[in-house]
Design a protein around this motif. Structure first.
Motif, mmCIF file in Angstrom:
data_model
loop_
_atom_site.group_PDB
_atom_site.id
_atom_site.type_symbol
_atom_site.label_atom_id
_atom_site.label_comp_id
_atom_site.label_asym_id
_atom_site.label_seq_id
_atom_site.Cartn_x
_atom_site.Cartn_y
_atom_site.Cartn_z
ATOM 1 N N HIS A 1 2.693 13.276 -1.307
ATOM 2 C CA HIS A 1 2.841 12.614 -0.010
ATOM 3 C C HIS A 1 2.924 11.102 -0.162
ATOM 4 O O HIS A 1 3.613 10.433 0.616
ATOM 5 C CB HIS A 1 1.689 13.014 0.924
ATOM 6 C CG HIS A 1 1.807 14.399 1.452
ATOM 7 N ND1 HIS A 1 2.537 14.725 2.575
ATOM 8 C CD2 HIS A 1 1.305 15.575 0.978
ATOM 9 C CE1 HIS A 1 2.470 16.021 2.797
ATOM 10 N NE2 HIS A 1 1.732 16.567 1.836
ATOM 11 N N THR A 2 2.238 10.551 -1.149
ATOM 12 C CA THR A 2 2.344 9.115 -1.401
ATOM 13 C C THR A 2 3.755 8.754 -1.830
ATOM 14 O O THR A 2 4.316 7.734 -1.404
ATOM 15 C CB THR A 2 1.341 8.680 -2.487
ATOM 16 O OG1 THR A 2 0.011 8.989 -2.036
ATOM 17 C CG2 THR A 2 1.443 7.201 -2.773
ATOM 18 N N GLN B 1 6.463 10.007 -0.923
ATOM 19 C CA GLN B 1 7.387 10.011 0.213
ATOM 20 C C GLN B 1 7.420 8.670 0.940
ATOM 21 O O GLN B 1 8.350 8.394 1.695
ATOM 22 C CB GLN B 1 6.996 11.128 1.183
ATOM 23 C CG GLN B 1 7.188 12.524 0.600
ATOM 24 C CD GLN B 1 6.596 13.613 1.478
ATOM 25 O OE1 GLN B 1 6.091 13.349 2.573
ATOM 26 N NE2 GLN B 1 6.656 14.857 1.002
ATOM 27 N N THR B 2 6.413 7.830 0.713
ATOM 28 C CA THR B 2 6.366 6.519 1.373
ATOM 29 C C THR B 2 7.041 5.431 0.540
ATOM 30 O O THR B 2 7.161 4.294 1.006
ATOM 31 C CB THR B 2 4.904 6.091 1.617
ATOM 32 O OG1 THR B 2 4.252 5.823 0.362
ATOM 33 C CG2 THR B 2 4.131 7.177 2.351
ATOM 34 N N GLY C 1 -1.986 15.470 3.309
ATOM 35 C CA GLY C 1 -1.266 14.253 3.666
ATOM 36 C C GLY C 1 -2.089 12.994 3.584
ATOM 37 O O GLY C 1 -1.534 11.897 3.501
ATOM 38 N N GLU D 1 -3.767 10.852 1.344
ATOM 39 C CA GLU D 1 -3.854 10.659 -0.100
ATOM 40 C C GLU D 1 -4.075 9.194 -0.482
ATOM 41 O O GLU D 1 -4.149 8.875 -1.664
ATOM 42 C CB GLU D 1 -2.579 11.183 -0.768
ATOM 43 C CG GLU D 1 -2.358 12.662 -0.518
ATOM 44 C CD GLU D 1 -1.061 13.208 -1.102
ATOM 45 O OE1 GLU D 1 -0.853 14.423 -1.039
ATOM 46 O OE2 GLU D 1 -0.254 12.412 -1.629
#
Length: 463
Positions: A45-46, A48-49, A72, A74
Motif C-alpha cells: 500500500h505504501t 501505491q503512493t 492499508g 502502513e
C-alpha cells in the motif's frame, strides 16, 4: 544529467513514515537519474503512493492482521492514534527477515538504509558491500545532539527552564532541559533504539544527509571532524523533483488574488494533535492579526475553532481552512505567501528555505527544537515561544497564547528592520539552494563523488 553509475545497483530501504519515506525515495530517483540501478523495497500500500519513475519498487505484504491494524495503514503518520502508530512500528520490525531475504536475492552493490534499520549494517557485512546510513536531517542537529550526549551539560542545571550552553560547537547555542528529547534525560525504549542506531553508525560506510553545504557549512565541517566519518550532503532532495502538478488546488486559485508576501501559511505536519484550547488560540490570533492566511488544520479538523470562525474567514475573504491534504510546496512557492508558521520538521523547513519564505518556528517533538535553533541562527525565523518538548504526537506542552502568536506573525510580516532582514536572509539562502543542485553545485558534486567511490569499492571488493 550524465550517466556515471551504470555499473551500480543500490537497494534503498525507507522507514515507515512520510517524513523519512519521501526524501529517501527521492534519493533513489536522484541516483537513478545518474544511471544507477535503484531498487526501493517497501510495502504494497505504501508503494501505491509513490511515483516510481526511473526506479524499481519491490513490495512486501505488511503484516496488518498480526499487529491488529486495518489493511492499508502502513505508515506511522497515517495511523489515527499513538497506539496504532506503535503497531505500525511493530509490523515494520516483523518484516526484517523478509527484507533481508529480498536484499540477499537482489545481490546489490550497496544498501542505502534509513536510520531506523540498524540491522542492515550486519547484512551489509555479510554480503561484503557498503551500507550507507541515511539521515533525513541536518548536520546542525546531529552536532548539537553529539555534544549533549558526550558532554551532558544539562546535568549541571537545577531546573527544566534554566539555560545552559551546549559545548564544543561553532556557535554559542543555548538550550534548556525542557527543550530536550526525553531519551537524553532518562532511559526510554526509544533511547534503546537510538543506541542501536549509534552503534550501527560506527560500522557504516558513511552517512548521507538531506541538506546542503551552503546552509550550514560550519556544522558540516564540524560534524566531519568530530565524528571522523565519511558524510555526503545531497539535498534538498525534493528540489530535484519539484514538478508542477497539472491539478491546481483551490487554495492556489485563492492565493492568486492576494497581495504579494501578505499571506501567512500555517501547517504543523501530519502527526501533531493539539488540544482544543490551543486550536482556539491560533484561530483567535489569526482573526485579530488581520493577515490573510491558509491554515492546514490536519487531524484536528474544525475541533476547537471558535463558532463561526471558518464562515467569517470565507465571507470576508480573509483566509482558508484546509482539513485534508494541501500542496505545501506549491503554496510556499506562491508569490502571495510571506511567512510560514511551522513545527520545523526538516522536510517543511527545506521546502520553505527553497521558496525563500521566512518562518515562525513552533517546534513540538523529535528533532524540531534543534531545527528551530538553526533557523534562528541563520536569521530566517522567529520563535513563537514554544519551549517544552512533547513526548508524543498528542501536544500537551503549555498553551501558546494569542498575543504571542500575533507578536511572532507581525515580527515576520511587518515593516520593521528585523522583518526586512529576515526576508533578505531568506531570499539569499534560497538563491544558494538553487546553486547547490545545479551541475557543479555542492550537492551534485557530493552525489557524483559518492557514486564514483561506490564504483571503486565494487571493483576492489570483488573476489
Amino acid at each position: 544529467m550524465s550517466q556515471i553509475g551504470e555499473d551500480l545497483h543500490i537497494v534503498f530501504l525507507p522507514f515507515f513514515t512520510s517524513s523519512h519515506l519521501i526524501p529517501l525515495v527521492n534519493a533513489a530517483k536522484l541516483f537513478a537519474s545518474r544511471g544507477v540501478r535503484s531498487t526501493v523495497i517497501t510495502t504494497v500500500h505504501t508503494a501505491q503512493t509513490l511515483q516510481a519513475s526511473g526506479i524499481t519498487i519491490h513490495t512486501l505484504n505488511f503484516p496488518s492482521s498480526e499487529v491488529g491494524l486495518p489493511v492499508g495503514i502502513e505508515l506511522i503518520n497515517s495511523a489515527p492514534t499513538q497506539e496504532m502508530a506503535g503497531s505500525v512500528f511493530r509490523g515494520m520490525m516483523m518484516l526484517q527477515p523478509k527484507f533481508e531475504q529480498v536484499i540477499r536475492e537482489l545481490a546489490p552493490d550497496c544498501i542505502f538504509s534509513d536510520m531506523f534499520f540498524p540491522w542492515t549494517v550486519d547484512l551489509a557485512d555479510q554480503l561484503n558491500i557498503p551500507r550507507l546510513l541515511f539521515y533525513p536531517s541536518c548536520f546542525f542537529y546531529h552536532s548539537v545532539l553529539h555534544s549533549l550526549r558526550v558532554y551532558k551539560p544539562h546535568e549541571s542545571v537545577t531546573s527544566e527552564s534554566e539555560r545552559f550552553v551546549v559545548p564544543n560547537l561553532p556557535d554559542n547555542i543555548t538550550m534548556t532541559r525542557a527543550e530536550m528529547s526525553e531519551h537524553l534525560k532518562t532511559k526510554t525504549e526509544f533511547g534503546k533504539i537510538l543506541e542501536l542506531i549509534y552503534e550501527s553508525e560506527k560500522r557504516s560506510y558513511g552517512f548521507v544527509h538531506d541538506t546542503f553545504y551552503e546552509m550550514e557549512p560550519a556544522y558540516v565541517d564540524h560534524f566531519k571532524k568530530t565524528k571522523g566519518v565519511k558524510v555526503w550532503h545531497i539535498g534538498p532532495l525534493f528540489r530535484f523533483f519539484n514538478r508542477v502538478s497539472d491539478y491546481k488546488h483551490d487554495c492556489l486559485s485563492w492565493l492568486d488574488y492576494q497581495h504579494p508576501k501578505s499571506v501567512i501559511y500555517i501547517c504543523f505536519g501530519s502527526m501533531a494533535s493539539f488540544l482544543e484550547a490551543q486550536i482556539t488560540e491560533i484561530a483567535l490570533a489569526l482573526e485579530d492579526s488581520k493577515r490573510p492566511f491558509v491554515w492546514v488544520v490536519g487531524k484536528a479538523g474544525n475541533v476547537g475553532l471558535p463558532e463561526g470562525f471558518e464562515e467569517r474567514a470565507r465571507r470576508e475573504n480573509k483566509g482558508l481552512i484546509i482539513s485534508q491534504w494541501a500542496p505545501q510546496v506549491e503554496i510556499l512557492q506562491h508569490p502571495a505567501v510571506g511567512g510560514f508558521l511551522t513545527h520545523c520538521g526538516w522536510n517543511s523547513t527545506l521546502e520553505a528555505v527553497v521558496a525563500g519564505v521566512p518562518l515562525v518556528t513552533w517546534p513540538l517533538f523529535a528533532e524540531q527544537f534543534y531545527n528551530a535553533k538553526l533557523l534562528e541562527l541563520l536569521g530566517i525565523g522567529v520563535g513563537v515561544g514554544a519551549d517544552v518538548w512533547n513526548l508524543g504526537y498528542e501536544i500537551t506542552s503549555p498553551i501558546i497564547m494569542k498575543r504571542d502568536i500575533i507578536k511572532a506573525i507581525e515580527l515576520l510580516l511587518g515593516d520593521s528592520g528585523i522583518a526586512e532582514s529576515i526576508r533578505q536572509n531568506s531570499k539569499e539562502l534560497a538563491i544558494k539552494t538553487n546553486k547547490a543542485i545545479e551541475d557543479g553545485g555542492s550537492s551534485i558534486n557530493n552525489l557524483m563523488a559518492l557514486i564514483e567511490e561506490l564504483k571503486v569499492v565494487k571493483l576492489t571488493s570483488k573476489p
